[in-house]
Design a protein around this motif. Structure first.
Motif, PDB file in Angstrom:
ATOM      1  N   LEU A   1       0.866  -1.178   0.000  1.00 24.31           N
ATOM      2  CA  LEU A   1       0.000   0.000   0.000  1.00 24.31           C
ATOM      3  C   LEU A   1       0.902   1.228   0.000  1.00 24.31           C
ATOM      4  N   HIS A   2       0.765   2.048  -1.025  1.00 23.90           N
ATOM      5  CA  HIS A   2       1.535   3.288  -1.081  1.00 23.90           C
ATOM      6  C   HIS A   2       0.671   4.403  -0.499  1.00 23.90           C
ATOM      7  N   ALA A   3       0.962   4.802   0.713  1.00 23.65           N
ATOM      8  CA  ALA A   3       0.158   5.805   1.413  1.00 23.65           C
ATOM      9  C   ALA A   3       0.842   7.168   1.266  1.00 23.65           C
ATOM     10  N   PHE A   4       0.227   8.043   0.513  1.00 24.92           N
ATOM     11  CA  PHE A   4       0.790   9.381   0.292  1.00 24.92           C
ATOM     12  C   PHE A   4       0.809  10.159   1.608  1.00 24.92           C
ATOM     13  N   ALA A   5       1.935  10.762   1.935  1.00 22.64           N
ATOM     14  CA  ALA A   5       2.034  11.554   3.165  1.00 22.64           C
ATOM     15  C   ALA A   5       1.290  12.872   2.974  1.00 22.64           C
ATOM     16  N   ALA A   6       0.119  12.974   3.592  1.00 20.84           N
ATOM     17  CA  ALA A   6      -0.781  14.100   3.327  1.00 20.84           C
ATOM     18  C   ALA A   6      -0.137  15.442   3.628  1.00 20.84           C
ATOM     19  N   LYS A   7       0.799  15.487   4.565  1.00 24.01           N
ATOM     20  CA  LYS A   7       1.356  16.796   4.897  1.00 24.01           C
ATOM     21  C   LYS A   7       2.111  17.411   3.723  1.00 24.01           C
ATOM     22  N   ALA A   8       2.535  16.577   2.753  1.00 25.03           N
ATOM     23  CA  ALA A   8       3.294  17.105   1.610  1.00 25.03           C
ATOM     24  C   ALA A   8       2.416  17.952   0.697  1.00 25.03           C
ATOM     25  N   ASN A   9       1.139  17.607   0.589  1.00 18.55           N
ATOM     26  CA  ASN A   9       0.191  18.427  -0.177  1.00 18.55           C
ATOM     27  C   ASN A   9      -1.205  17.980   0.219  1.00 18.55           C
ATOM     28  N   CYS A  10      -1.830  18.759   1.112  1.00 22.86           N
ATOM     29  CA  CYS A  10      -3.054  18.292   1.766  1.00 22.86           C
ATOM     30  C   CYS A  10      -4.313  18.829   1.102  1.00 22.86           C
ATOM     31  N   LEU A  11      -4.226  19.367  -0.115  1.00 19.38           N
ATOM     32  CA  LEU A  11      -5.430  19.860  -0.784  1.00 19.38           C
ATOM     33  C   LEU A  11      -6.330  18.673  -1.126  1.00 19.38           C
ATOM     34  N   VAL A  12      -7.585  18.766  -0.740  1.00 18.66           N
ATOM     35  CA  VAL A  12      -8.489  17.617  -0.905  1.00 18.66           C
ATOM     36  C   VAL A  12      -8.557  17.141  -2.368  1.00 18.66           C
ATOM     37  N   PRO A  13      -8.661  18.054  -3.353  1.00 11.24           N
ATOM     38  CA  PRO A  13      -8.710  17.550  -4.740  1.00 11.24           C
ATOM     39  C   PRO A  13      -7.418  16.840  -5.167  1.00 11.24           C
ATOM     40  N   VAL A  14      -6.285  17.264  -4.611  1.00  9.69           N
ATOM     41  CA  VAL A  14      -5.025  16.572  -4.915  1.00  9.69           C
ATOM     42  C   VAL A  14      -5.060  15.175  -4.289  1.00  9.69           C
ATOM     43  N   LEU A  15      -5.518  15.100  -3.039  1.00  9.76           N
ATOM     44  CA  LEU A  15      -5.623  13.792  -2.378  1.00  9.76           C
ATOM     45  C   LEU A  15      -6.599  12.898  -3.142  1.00  9.76           C
ATOM     46  N   ALA A  16      -7.699  13.487  -3.624  1.00 10.87           N
ATOM     47  CA  ALA A  16      -8.696  12.694  -4.370  1.00 10.87           C
ATOM     48  C   ALA A  16      -8.079  12.130  -5.648  1.00 10.87           C
ATOM     49  N   GLU A  17      -7.256  12.942  -6.302  1.00 15.35           N
ATOM     50  CA  GLU A  17      -6.560  12.486  -7.507  1.00 15.35           C
ATOM     51  C   GLU A  17      -5.655  11.291  -7.169  1.00 15.35           C
TER      52      GLU A  17
ATOM     53  N   GLY B   1       5.675  21.472  -5.650  1.00 19.79           N
ATOM     54  CA  GLY B   1       4.389  20.791  -5.495  1.00 19.79           C
ATOM     55  C   GLY B   1       4.152  20.195  -4.121  1.00 19.79           C
ATOM     56  N   ALA B   2       5.214  20.058  -3.347  1.00 22.82           N
ATOM     57  CA  ALA B   2       5.082  19.498  -1.994  1.00 22.82           C
ATOM     58  C   ALA B   2       5.663  20.468  -0.975  1.00 22.82           C
ATOM     59  N   TYR B   3       4.947  20.697   0.094  1.00 21.90           N
ATOM     60  CA  TYR B   3       5.411  21.475   1.251  1.00 21.90           C
ATOM     61  C   TYR B   3       5.634  22.961   0.957  1.00 21.90           C
ATOM     62  N   TYR B   4       5.163  23.473  -0.151  1.00 17.54           N
ATOM     63  CA  TYR B   4       5.327  24.908  -0.425  1.00 17.54           C
ATOM     64  C   TYR B   4       3.956  25.588  -0.400  1.00 17.54           C
ATOM     65  N   PHE B   5       3.373  25.859  -1.571  1.00 18.81           N
ATOM     66  CA  PHE B   5       2.117  26.623  -1.604  1.00 18.81           C
ATOM     67  C   PHE B   5       0.961  25.882  -0.943  1.00 18.81           C
ATOM     68  N   SER B   6       1.094  24.561  -0.823  1.00 22.45           N
ATOM     69  CA  SER B   6      -0.015  23.796  -0.226  1.00 22.45           C
ATOM     70  C   SER B   6      -0.109  24.027   1.276  1.00 22.45           C
ATOM     71  N   THR B   7       0.970  24.500   1.898  1.00 23.10           N
ATOM     72  CA  THR B   7       0.986  24.746   3.349  1.00 23.10           C
ATOM     73  C   THR B   7       1.416  26.181   3.595  1.00 23.10           C
ATOM     74  N   PRO B   8       0.540  27.141   3.286  1.00 26.10           N
ATOM     75  CA  PRO B   8       0.953  28.538   3.376  1.00 26.10           C
ATOM     76  C   PRO B   8       1.114  29.025   4.824  1.00 26.10           C
ATOM     77  N   PHE B   9       1.875  30.077   4.940  1.00 27.63           N
ATOM     78  CA  PHE B   9       2.187  30.703   6.230  1.00 27.63           C
ATOM     79  C   PHE B   9       1.526  32.081   6.179  1.00 27.63           C
ATOM     80  N   HIS B  10       0.758  32.423   7.226  1.00 29.23           N
ATOM     81  CA  HIS B  10      -0.097  33.604   7.103  1.00 29.23           C
ATOM     82  C   HIS B  10       0.532  34.902   7.602  1.00 29.23           C
ATOM     83  N   TYR B  11       1.846  34.953   7.606  1.00 30.80           N
ATOM     84  CA  TYR B  11       2.575  36.143   8.041  1.00 30.80           C
ATOM     85  C   TYR B  11       2.121  37.365   7.244  1.00 30.80           C
ATOM     86  N   ASN B  12       2.037  38.508   7.914  1.00 32.45           N
ATOM     87  CA  ASN B  12       1.666  39.763   7.244  1.00 32.45           C
ATOM     88  C   ASN B  12       0.266  39.711   6.615  1.00 32.45           C
ATOM     89  N   SER B  13      -0.561  38.765   7.048  1.00 35.73           N
ATOM     90  CA  SER B  13      -1.884  38.591   6.427  1.00 35.73           C
ATOM     91  C   SER B  13      -1.794  38.435   4.909  1.00 35.73           C
TER      92      SER B  13
END
Ligand SMILES: *Cc1c(COP(=O)(O)O)cnc(C)c1O
Length: 454
Positions: free
Chosen positions: A62-78, A389-401
């Motif tokens: 079973l290849h279980a994708f590590a969700a923290k790398a890109n946790c967008l639901v449509p990406v996970l669904a793909e 594609g992993a750990y960048y825009f999918s997990t944004p940091f809300h600094y400076n709003s």
């Protein structure tokens, strides 16, 4: 000069089409991210084939994708449609994995801090659970209250084989916070006793780290886990440990477009250094994240201004710490490539100039690249940041709003037509959260602006 790689040419075509369709716009959409869904499918295919060669029964892995790398639901669904399972490390990731349609028996719950409630939930759903420590094992035993679990239950071991090049990402150091340390005095015996006491404990889990771990370190970590599983089975005189979860951590090459190492290379390594993993009938779970998604995503941002300070040219762009948090705070460990494009999205070629590429946030360290040789950037140009594609825009940091950028899925048809689907809408910088007290007094912040203008 060499021409662009096929991957760079594909990014350029996608970018030009995105500009043409207005997905990037110098007033409305200053930063956007793209996930190449065809690329994701191809990468998942290469993962399945690599392990398929050594584990011919498809049900064994079973290849279980590590969700923290890109946790967008449509990406996970793909990824679910591509035949992957999902590794989750928090209740939030579990919720997303379920929303994406992963059946519970294809979800693996790892976390060093699972609460009683989270354990109850996971066990009721039949989600696989990897316990981190002895206290968690006894919590699980109490939760089961003598019932046979629907979940596969394992324990995470720390092989203590050592750190990779990035200390913060290395989980197999002597004093790592993760798992049961196998070579601390007495723990191995205590763990053997746990297997004797808990008949429901049937898996061994290990994960040596994420990025920066050489393949031989990863393979030695897996070897320790398999050796321990063999020891459990020999000591209990039964096939108690039925499966090994080898974790993820295959490093990604951020230097150019080459995929190196490949899943094939890692499988060869495992076959050579840990033959028992494939030869002794174990079920196998993998938990790759970065190596599945990183090279299938990029982001693009406008250059707002260019200037010079102390003789150093600086391009101020709209991509910074909010989408490249690790790169900004730890640039040596997380270098990213930058590609220069003009306002139409066409790649800029020709003579290069050493320049800093800065983000929009209000602190001096908000830089994506320092002293980087690039074609001279000008206001209105677009920079592309590949491999994000992993750990960048999918997990944004809300600094400076700073708002979360839109993420678009991309497919290229047989006829070459590029189709975008929205995977995550952009946040509106002007929309205050509901709980902001101003909202009760003044409906919309634009009213404030309008009133101030009057
Ligand atoms: C982060 C993590 C992974 C994924 O690591 P990658 O480097 O993205 O492959 C897998 N398993 C566990 C337990 C993790 O913490």
């Amino acid at each position: 000069m060499n021409g662009p790689t096929p991957a760079a040419a594909r990014r350029e075509r996608i970018l030009r089409e995105a500009v043409r369709q207005g997905l990037l716009d110098p007033e409305q959409s200053l930063l956007a991210a793209f996930v190449d869904l065809d690329g994701v499918t191809a990468t998942v295919g290469s993962l399945h084939r690599a392990f398929g060669r050594v584990l011919p029964a498809p049900g064994l892995v079973l290849h279980a994708f590590a969700a923290k790398a890109n946790c967008l639901v449509p990406v996970l669904a793909e990824l679910a449609r591509d035949g992957m399972g999902c590794e989750v490390a928090t209740a939030g990731e579990l919720a997303r994995a379920l929303a994406a349609g992963f059946p519970p028996d294809r979800i693996v719950f790892d976390s060093p801090a699972k609460t009683r409630g989270e354990l109850d939930r996971a066990l009721a759903l039949g989600v696989a659970v990897n316990a981190d420590n002895f206290q968690e094992l006894s919590r699980i035993d109490r939760a089961l209250a003598g019932r046979r679990p629907r979940s596969n239950i394992g324990v995470r071991v720390n092989s203590q084989v050592g750190s990779g090049t990035i200390a913060a990402m290395s989980t197999a150091s002597t004093t790592s916070k993760f798992g049961v340390p196998l070579s601390d005095p007495g723990t191995r015996r205590q763990l053997l006793r746990a297997f004797r006491d808990y008949p429901w404990l049937t898996w061994v889990h290990t994960h040596a780290g994420s990025q920066g771990c050489p393949l031989d370190l990863m393979a030695r970590g897996v070897a320790q886990a398999v050796e321990f599983a063999e020891e459990v089975n020999a000591s209990l005189g039964e096939r108690r440990v039925v499966g090994i979860d080898i974790g993820g951590g295959l490093p990604v090459n951020f230097a150019d477009d080459e995929i190196d190492p490949t899943f094939d290379t890692y499988v060869e390594y495992l076959g050579t250094h840990v033959p028992a993993l494939f030869e002794r009938g174990y079920q196998v779970v993998t938990e790759f994240g970065r190596s599945v998604l990183a090279k299938n995503g990029f982001m693009a941002a406008y250059v707002e201004y260019t200037k010079s300070a102390g003789g150093r040219p600086i391009a101020v762009t709209h991509a910074g710490v909010q989408v490249a948090t690790r790169t900004v705070f730890n640039p040596e460990a997380w270098p990213v490539r930058i590609e220069a494009h003009d306002a139409s999205g066409a790649a800029k070629r020709g003579r290069s100039l050493r320049q800093d590429v800065a983000g929009p946030a209000c602190f001096a360290g908000d830089l994506l690249a320092r002293d980087r040789a690039l074609p001279p950037l000008e206001p209105g140009d677009i920079i592309v940041v590949p491999d994000t594609g992993a750990y960048y825009f999918s997990t944004p940091f809300h600094y400076n709003s700073l708002p979360e950028p839109a993420v678009h899925g991309v497919r290229v048809g047989e006829d070459g037509r590029i189709a975008f689907t929205l995977l995550r809408p952009a946040q509106d910088a002007w929309a205050l959260p509901d709980h902001a007290p101003e909202v009760t007094v003044i409906r919309r912040p634009v009213d404030v602006v309008d009133r101030a203008a009057r």
